[in-house]
Design an enzyme around this catalytic site. Sequence first.
Site, PDB file in Angstrom:
ATOM      1  N   GLU A 185      50.707 -50.972  12.657  1.00  0.00           N
ATOM      2  CA  GLU A 185      49.723 -49.996  11.912  1.00  0.00           C
ATOM      3  C   GLU A 185      49.772 -51.299  10.525  1.00  0.00           C
ATOM      4  O   GLU A 185      50.432 -51.745  10.097  1.00  0.00           O
ATOM      5  CB  GLU A 185      51.253 -49.222  10.672  1.00  0.00           C
ATOM      6  CG  GLU A 185      50.720 -48.527  10.030  1.00  0.00           C
ATOM      7  CD  GLU A 185      50.713 -48.783   8.631  1.00  0.00           C
ATOM      8  OE1 GLU A 185      50.237 -48.820   7.729  1.00  0.00           O
ATOM      9  OE2 GLU A 185      51.950 -48.653   7.713  1.00  0.00           O
ATOM     10  N   CYS A 237      50.628 -48.776   1.953  1.00  0.00           N
ATOM     11  CA  CYS A 237      49.555 -48.805   2.623  1.00  0.00           C
ATOM     12  C   CYS A 237      48.792 -47.297   3.150  1.00  0.00           C
ATOM     13  O   CYS A 237      47.670 -47.560   3.237  1.00  0.00           O
ATOM     14  CB  CYS A 237      49.525 -49.041   4.176  1.00  0.00           C
ATOM     15  SG  CYS A 237      51.576 -47.777   4.707  1.00  0.00           S
TER      16      CYS A 237
END
Length: 495
Positions: A239, A273
């Site tokens: 990720e 994020c």
Amino acid sequence: MTTVEHKVETFDSLNPATDEVVGTYPVHTEKDVADAVARARNASAWWQSLGFAGRAERLQRWKGIVTRRGAQLAEVIHQETGKPHSDAMIEVVLAVDHTDWVAKNARKVLGPKRRPASLLMANQAASVEYQPLGVIGVIGPWNYPLFTPMGSIVYALAAGNAVIFKPSEYTPGVGKWLVDSFAEAVPEHPVFQLVTGFGATGAALCRAGVDKIGFTGSAATGRKIMAACAETLTPVLIEAGGKDALLVDEDADIEAAADAAVWGGMSNAGQTCVGVERVYVHEKVYDSFVAATVEKAKSVRAGYDADAKIGPITMPAQLDIIRKHIADAIARGGKALVGGVDAVGDRFVQPTVLVDVPEDSVAVRDETFGPTLTIAKVKDMDEALVKANDSRYGLGSTVFAKRRGMELARRLRSGMTAVNSIISFAGIPSLPFGGVGDSGFGRIHGADGLKEFTRAKAIARQRFRPPINLTTFARTEKADAAVAKLITLLHGKRK
């Protein structure tokens, strides 16, 4: 005989708001990591032997400890990241909820399941189950040092794996707290271990023979992780951040959309994020949206006092990146309606709202990771989709619309989309979390997250001898003809 003591190298964890030392931790070497993996191998066999019920009981026990001491854990997060204590508590709450979900659902997702056999193989009983990989290495980030890595840690544990956690060098105390509290719930074997240090320690974990690495961080570091793991064909889950877009259609609730934009872009000082970095607004509601966003952004202040709504930039090097993005946007014709270059201080960045920023500027193309928003006017949502999808990233996204919300969500190139709310997908344990493009691959959370740390095991068991045996050299021409006739009857019809 003289004994020479080996001096252990250490590093300090600092409070980014004050530079106060909040903890000192060892820099674990390649040998230290290898020893941890060896211990984990032995522990994983025991942990697997407990079965789903035994693991669930112990995970629930750990969940209880985390819940009861949540304020203490939040204080560790607050000290190491500088984020407000209340925001740290959100991480605790979400981590507890995800732990509860995996404990209750691991057997349902991963346990043996019957699968249908075709008519040709009707004599076989088919089943599939998902077996643990063994030892999982988790390399965590500093921006959400609890919630994000727990999306790998608890899912890997529930699936039957042992876990070695390498937290960010900025937040090792959170990792230590987690491992120590888990040892209270599961004292028998070192099922969950900690290694601390810098990039070299993470690289050692990649090369140490673990069965999979779960990594969260930048795309650049993700590429290094993949390269290190390639040496031993160790699979990876990555990720790697995003440049998430928010779409505001003409029929959107403007106040709610503006509130979502400000919280999505500014919370955690923009160090999220799946936070909002780009906003595309229908021209019919652009002015009202911008006015509402500016008003709300002006009420947000960065600081370390009790009244501050956001904290410092945790990683000092990020300050120059944020400053560069804002300066470039303004130099190329953008306007700062809130904040600007002067909003970037030595530790804190005050909210900045930018408009009229060219789409090819770094403030639109690259991940800023600060409390900034770029807002652009579009003639319709088709134009918004083109611009939102024109990114090498594809992690999360948001849509505010009444009539076309679900349609727009499906057309966004991202792993997740929230419709008429902000980042809601991260708080739902049953939903998978992950991205596309430079945002990475693989999924944590939900059934997909559990399966990510397993291997599918297919089993075919013969229930009775078949009338035609295809897997023998004793097969006759008559048998071949019968099979050909059967296949023609089953599949040879003209449509």
